[in-house]
Design a protein around this motif. Structure first.
Motif, PDB file in Angstrom:
ATOM      1  N   LEU A  98      25.712  39.708  39.766  1.00 41.13           N
ATOM      2  CA  LEU A  98      25.915  38.478  39.008  1.00 41.13           C
ATOM      3  C   LEU A  98      27.273  38.431  38.317  1.00 41.13           C
ATOM      4  O   LEU A  98      27.967  37.404  38.360  1.00 41.13           O
ATOM      5  CB  LEU A  98      24.807  38.311  37.968  1.00 41.13           C
ATOM      6  CG  LEU A  98      23.374  38.158  38.483  1.00 41.13           C
ATOM      7  CD1 LEU A  98      22.415  37.982  37.313  1.00 41.13           C
ATOM      8  CD2 LEU A  98      23.261  36.991  39.438  1.00 41.13           C
ATOM      9  N   LEU A  99      27.644  39.539  37.679  1.00 43.99           N
ATOM     10  CA  LEU A  99      28.830  39.499  36.824  1.00 43.99           C
ATOM     11  C   LEU A  99      30.094  40.006  37.523  1.00 43.99           C
ATOM     12  O   LEU A  99      31.123  39.335  37.502  1.00 43.99           O
ATOM     13  CB  LEU A  99      28.567  40.307  35.550  1.00 43.99           C
ATOM     14  CG  LEU A  99      27.425  39.765  34.685  1.00 43.99           C
ATOM     15  CD1 LEU A  99      27.192  40.662  33.475  1.00 43.99           C
ATOM     16  CD2 LEU A  99      27.706  38.337  34.260  1.00 43.99           C
ATOM     17  N   VAL A 100      30.016  41.188  38.139  1.00 46.23           N
ATOM     18  CA  VAL A 100      31.231  41.734  38.751  1.00 46.23           C
ATOM     19  C   VAL A 100      31.636  40.922  39.979  1.00 46.23           C
ATOM     20  O   VAL A 100      32.769  40.436  40.075  1.00 46.23           O
ATOM     21  CB  VAL A 100      31.029  43.219  39.116  1.00 46.23           C
ATOM     22  CG1 VAL A 100      32.280  43.763  39.808  1.00 46.23           C
ATOM     23  CG2 VAL A 100      30.727  44.032  37.864  1.00 46.23           C
ATOM     24  N   LEU A 101      30.719  40.772  40.935  1.00 48.82           N
ATOM     25  CA  LEU A 101      31.044  40.014  42.147  1.00 48.82           C
ATOM     26  C   LEU A 101      30.951  38.507  41.917  1.00 48.82           C
ATOM     27  O   LEU A 101      31.788  37.749  42.409  1.00 48.82           O
ATOM     28  CB  LEU A 101      30.108  40.430  43.279  1.00 48.82           C
ATOM     29  CG  LEU A 101      30.197  41.893  43.718  1.00 48.82           C
ATOM     30  CD1 LEU A 101      29.205  42.173  44.840  1.00 48.82           C
ATOM     31  CD2 LEU A 101      31.615  42.240  44.162  1.00 48.82           C
ATOM     32  N   GLY A 102      29.939  38.050  41.170  1.00 52.16           N
ATOM     33  CA  GLY A 102      29.761  36.630  40.944  1.00 52.16           C
ATOM     34  C   GLY A 102      30.797  36.048  40.006  1.00 52.16           C
ATOM     35  O   GLY A 102      31.652  35.255  40.395  1.00 52.16           O
TER      36      GLY A 102
END
Length: 307
Positions: A98-102
């Motif tokens: 969710l956070l690193v890639l998204g």
């Protein structure tokens, strides 16, 4: 992002003069406001922070580190148990997706693409969520299939119309981000998670470490002190974008229908485009406006069908 809180959790004492449905509706409405308005405004805040001197990966790492540490400390002080190793692992997987890639793809793309266009591309997330839903036995129906066709036509217009400035890295980032976020959202209920908001805290803390590691490998550094506007934007991202809005998204995933949690996708682009035009002088081409209509129409079709 975690499963619903265990039924063994003591129920809160009823408030005098307030019915149970009203008490249950208030956090839902606030969470929707946070996603619709606050999250829609974070795209412009990211742009201001980047323009003011923050390196993208380091900014994201410090942002989620501060927000995660504050949330974790508050929850522990209120008696929340320390997450188990399995819960840290589940939170770490979702933090990566969710956070690193998204969200990290959003931050990277905004080095070259306007905040409104980035929000529009990210708004395609329910299209991918509908596809990934099939992997877990919920294949798209007729209305959703039409929505998928319409939505992907809109994404094609964004690329063919040159909205990404001919930058392949921006186009790749804005493909990776929604795909990763959608997969993480669909998979979230099947991963071991800490109860309640502690799930969001574990995700942000793990993501912070991954962002800072990537920043160190890339060799990012502050070329100069961030401008006052960049510092205000960064504070807004930590407080409202992460602590409030990201936690609200986790609450909706646990307590509302998926169509409700995903509904922010057809409001955020409109908010981001309007703020970009009003406060940053951004402009949307006719092809971009046509693409926005196609993508938002597709998201409405999909979310209403899944409702």
């Amino acid at each position: 992002m975690s499963p619903s809180i265990s039924s063994s959790t003591p129920a809160a004492a009823p408030s005098e003069g307030v019915s149970a449905p009203e008490r249950g509706r208030a956090p839902l409405l606030f969470s929707l406001f946070a996603l619709y308005i606050i999250w829609g405004s974070t795209y412009l805040a990211i742009r201001f922070a980047l323009e003011g001197g923050f390196p993208p990966l380091r900014m994201a790492g410090v942002r989620y580190g501060l927000a995660g540490a504050v949330l974790y400390a508050v929850l522990r002080l209120r008696g929340a148990p320390h997450p188990s190793a399995r819960q840290w692992l589940g939170g770490g997987v979702l933090g990566l997706l969710l956070l690193v890639l998204g969200n990290g793809s959003v931050v990277v793309a905004q080095q070259w693409v306007s905040s409104g266009l980035v929000a529009l591309a990210v708004g395609s997330m329910p299209l991918w969520a509908a596809l990934f839903g099939g992997l877990f036995g919920q294949w798209p129906g007729r209305s959703e299939r039409w929505g998928l066709v319409l939505g992907f036509c809109g994404l094609g217009l964004l690329n063919v119309g040159g909205s990404f400035g001919g930058n392949p890295w921006a186009a790749f980032a804005l493909l990776l981000g929604p795909v990763s976020w959608a997969f993480g959202s669909v998979w979230s209920r099947r991963l071991p998670q800490a109860p309640g908001f502690m799930s969001s805290a574990t995700q942000m803390l793990v993501a912070s470490g991954l962002f800072l590691a990537a920043s160190a490998v890339k060799g990012e550094h502050l070329a100069h002190l961030p401008t006052p506007r960049a510092l205000v934007a960064f504070g807004y991202l930590v407080t409202f974008g992460s602590l409030v809005a990201f936690s609200a998204y986790g609450y909706l995933l646990r307590n509302a229908r998926p169509s409700v949690a995903m509904s922010y996708a057809y409001v955020n682009p409109v908010v981001a485009v309007l703020l970009g035009v009003a406060l940053a002088g951004e402009a949307m081409s006719p092809v971009g406006l046509l693409a926005m209509g196609a993508i938002l129409g597709a998201v409405v079709l999909i979310t209403r069908a899944r409702g």
